[in-house]
Design a protein around this motif. Structure first.
Motif, mmCIF file in Angstrom:
data_model
loop_
_atom_site.group_PDB
_atom_site.id
_atom_site.type_symbol
_atom_site.label_atom_id
_atom_site.label_comp_id
_atom_site.label_asym_id
_atom_site.label_seq_id
_atom_site.Cartn_x
_atom_site.Cartn_y
_atom_site.Cartn_z
ATOM 1 N N GLU A 1 0.852 -1.191 0.000
ATOM 2 C CA GLU A 1 0.000 0.000 0.000
ATOM 3 C C GLU A 1 0.891 1.245 0.000
ATOM 4 N N ARG B 1 0.689 4.100 1.495
ATOM 5 C CA ARG B 1 0.925 4.635 2.835
ATOM 6 C C ARG B 1 1.926 3.782 3.600
ATOM 7 N N LEU B 2 1.768 2.456 3.509
ATOM 8 C CA LEU B 2 2.682 1.549 4.196
ATOM 9 C C LEU B 2 4.091 1.649 3.611
ATOM 10 N N THR C 1 3.836 -4.038 13.733
ATOM 11 C CA THR C 1 3.638 -3.689 12.327
ATOM 12 C C THR C 1 4.366 -4.665 11.411
ATOM 13 N N VAL D 1 2.739 -6.985 8.536
ATOM 14 C CA VAL D 1 3.175 -6.921 7.130
ATOM 15 C C VAL D 1 3.567 -8.311 6.634
ATOM 16 N N SER E 1 0.539 -10.456 6.153
ATOM 17 C CA SER E 1 -0.198 -10.106 4.943
ATOM 18 C C SER E 1 0.490 -10.662 3.696
ATOM 19 N N SER F 1 -0.848 -4.875 3.273
ATOM 20 C CA SER F 1 -1.209 -3.834 4.234
ATOM 21 C C SER F 1 -0.619 -4.182 5.586
ATOM 22 N N ASP F 2 -0.692 -3.249 6.536
ATOM 23 C CA ASP F 2 -0.183 -3.508 7.881
ATOM 24 C C ASP F 2 -1.291 -3.952 8.824
ATOM 25 N N ARG F 3 -2.444 -4.361 8.243
ATOM 26 C CA ARG F 3 -3.543 -4.883 9.057
ATOM 27 C C ARG F 3 -3.519 -6.403 8.929
#
Length: 690
Positions: A584, A586-587, A611, A615, A618, A677-679
């Motif tokens: 992403e 932003r990431l 985080t 990552v 993901s 993403s970092d989610r």
């Protein structure tokens, strides 16, 4: 002259056949008998003066020809004795003068010669030839493996290996031929007995029945000539029997002082003066026995004592030559010898004793040839020359096992059961064999008997022989450890090769801008990423431009990757497209801000553990999803992140390649396989299972 040499033996054999049919004059027979005795003496002396048995490799054929020649002389002599009562001066002299005109004495001497030849020499030589042939054939695989191991280790070149293999085969052929040739000598001795008996009976009968001779005259005329003929034939036969024994019992002498048999015997007998001294005293002591003559024993014992006094004590050095030999003699404790013993082979292959047949060319083994082909393939694919593979047997390995070693440390192990082939496929249940897994990709497979190969192929299985399994396994090991196998000397070799065609490129780069060690680290980094370094010219040009401003390792590696361009992406293109997993925006920006220099180890991403875990989880999820769709994606990111991300992912997901955006420029179509993403999803797979 050459033409005459080629025709001499064929013409001689034709004349021998003629002798069996056409009667010969007595004068010609005398000449041929003399030639027979002289030729046998020549063969005996030749057998004594050769350094190795193979130096007289034609001996079995010579023995057969001489045996046939002697039998032809027997036939011609028998014809003259029975028809004319006279067979030349040679036979007449042996029948009357040599044995004193006594039939009994002649028969006794003839029997003694037969016993010496048949019972003692021929039987012993035949047994030695039989054992020598068996042991020579049994030792062939080990000798060939030793030659191939020396070749693979670089101790000998291809020409020397070819010469040694030819010598091994020639040695086996020679001892096999000698095993059969010794039977000629034994058969000749039996034939001599039968011919002499026939001549005795036939001559006695012809003298009394046809010519009306008395018994005494018949014995004097025919029987003595028959015995003379037997003695004339047995003397060269005995010489050839002795020559046969000398050839088959001839062992290798001192490799540092090779010589003929006489030199070897004298050198070894006179190597120590103590045995000669004791023998001399013992010979002189026999004079004390009452009744024995004193002078012969005094002379023989005194001669030995005199000779022993002129021999140096064992282990002492006398004279400059002995001192020089002592200086030049290799000592196992010298530093050079110890240094050679502790050297570690970069790449080694060890085989259990029961699968040595894989390297035995005589039994169809082609493993060493495949290993050579593997080195050529690695050089073509990766652009490096891997070290010679040291192949050897290991008695400590379990049966049917092979081990691949890297710097003497085991890195891979597998099995190659004798007499089997590896069938790979999904429908192997109907085939008898031992279930297993293919060693490289872990596919379901089965070791099946070699005779079921066609049946397995008809059932849709892929069938691979044992040598191919081992070389494929070794190729995978080499590809995985290519960076470690690239040593400093290998880099020097590659640089020298480039310098021959592009001297300016090399002169500008090293040692002016980068040392050989720094070039090595860049090439190793490229190999760790699975990138071929064949295009060294472009790599060196890119390194020269980058090193003018910055010499950090990551920057040099990225410059080389950018110069290679499409070659970096090509292995990941499938059906004209490359599937990518990206971050992403932003990431990715957060990761760029978190990049920190890591010194010699390269840059790292200094994000918080939560985080980073999210990552990586993901990435693992997206990778598994892509592979479930039969897609092999790559992870793409900004150039400043590539090295750090690769360093982060390598311990966890080594099979996931990491590329930068510029490397995709001008390549095939780019398709997205997901965005990181970092989610961290709740159902993301564990990192250890990816």
């Amino acid at each position: 002259m050459k033409r005459l040499t080629q025709l001499a033996v064929p013409l001689g054999i034709v004349m021998i056949i003629v002798m069996l049919v056409i009667p010969l004059p007595a004068v010609v027979l005398d000449l041929l008998i003399a030639a027979n005795i002289t030729g046998a003496l020549l063969i005996l002396l030749t057998a004594m003066f050769v350094v190795r048995p193979l130096d007289f490799a034609a001996f079995p054929a010579v023995l057969l020809v001489m045996t046939l020649f002697r039998l032809a002389l027997n036939v011609s002599a028998t014809r003259l004795v029975l028809i004319d009562g006279y067979a030349g001066k040679v036979i007449d002299t042996f029948g009357h003068f040599v044995v004193g005109g006594s039939l009994i004495v002649g028969l006794i001497i003839f029997v003694i010669l037969l016993v010496i030849q048949f019972v003692v020499i021929t039987n012993g030589a035949g047994r030695v030839a039989e054992v020598g042939a068996r042991f020579t054939l049994d030792a062939m695989p080990g000798k060939q493996m030793a030659i191939d191991a020396d070749l693979n280790s670089g101790l000998i070149d291809e020409d020397e290996a070819r010469r040694r293999r030819a010598e091994v085969h020639a040695e086996a052929d020679f001892y096999g031929a000698m095993d059969g040739a010794s039977k000629f000598v034994k058969g000749d001795a039996i034939a001599a007995i039968l011919i002499t008996l026939v001549n005795l009976i036939g001559g006695f009968a012809i003298g009394m029945a046809q010519r009306g001779m008395s018994a005494g005259d018949a014995v004097s005329t025919y029987s003595l000539l028959s015995v003379g003929d037997g003695l004339v034939s047995q003397i060269p036969a005995l010489l050839l029997s002795v020559a046969t024994g000398l050839i088959v019992t001839r062992s290798a002498g001192d490799p540092n002082a090779p010589g003929d048999m006489g030199s070897d015997i004298m050198r070894q007998i006179t190597a120590n003066r103590m045995p000669m001294r004791f023998a001399g005293f013992a010979g002189m002591a026999l004079c004390l026995i009452p009744g024995l003559p004193k002078i012969p024993f005094l002379i023989s014992g005194g001669a030995l004592l005199l000779l022993s006094s002129r021999i140096p004590e064992a282990g002492t050095a006398t004279g400059p030559s002995t001192e020089l030999a002592a200086i030049e003699a290799p000592s196992p404790d010298r530093p050079e010898a110890l240094a050679e013993e502790i050297q570690v082979d970069p790449l080694g292959l060890e085989l259990a004793p029961d699968i040595i047949d894989l390297v035995d060319v005589a039994s169809g083994g082609d493993l060493l040839e495949r290993v050579k082909a593997l080195r050529r393939k690695v050089a073509s694919d990766l652009g490096i020359v891997i070290p010679l593979v040291r192949t050897r047997d290991n008695l400590d390995l379990p049966s049917r096992t092979y081990v691949i070693k890297l710097f003497d440390i085991e890195v891979a192990r597998g099995e190659a059961p004798p007499g089997t082939v590896l069938a790979i496929g999904d429908f192997l249940g109907s085939l008898p064999g031992e279930p297993t897994h293919e060693p490289v990709f872990g596919l379901d497979a089965k070791w099946i008997p070699g005779e079921l190969r066609n049946q397995a192929e008809l059932s849709g299985a892929t069938v691979v022989d044992r040598s191919a399994v081992i070389t494929t396994h070794m190729a995978e090991v080499v590809a995985s450890y290519a960076a470690r196998l690239l040593g400093r000397e290998d880099v020097r070799l590659l640089v020298d090769v480039v310098k021959r065609t592009h001297p300016n490129v090399v002169d500008e780069l090293t040692p002016a801008q980068l040392s050989l060690g720094e070039v090595q680290r860049v090439l190793q980094a490229l190999l760790e990423d699975g990138i071929s370094v064949r295009d060294l010219v472009r790599i060196f040009e890119a390194l020269s431009l980058r090193a003018a401003n910055n010499k950090d390792l990551d920057g040099l590696v990225d410059a080389a990757r950018a110069a290679l361009g499409p070659a970096v992406v090509a292995p990941h293109v499938v059906d004209g497209a490359v599937h990518v997993i990206s971050f992403e925006p932003r990431l990715e920006q957060r990761m760029l801000e978190a990049v920190r220099p890591g010194g010699e180890q390269g840059s790292v991403i200094a994000l918080d553990p939560v985080t980073l875990q999210a990552v990586m989880g993901s990435i693992a999820t997206l990778l598994v999803e892509a592979e479930n769709r039969n897609i092999r994606p790559v992870l793409v990111c900004a150039p400043q992140l590539r090295a750090a991300v690769r360093r982060l992912m390598k311990p966890v997901v080594d099979r996931l390649a990491v590329l930068s955006y510029p490397e995709l420029t001008g390549s095939a179509q780019v398709r997205s396989a997901g965005v990181v993403s970092d989610r961290n999803p709740a159902n993301s797979p564990s990192l250890t299972g990816v």
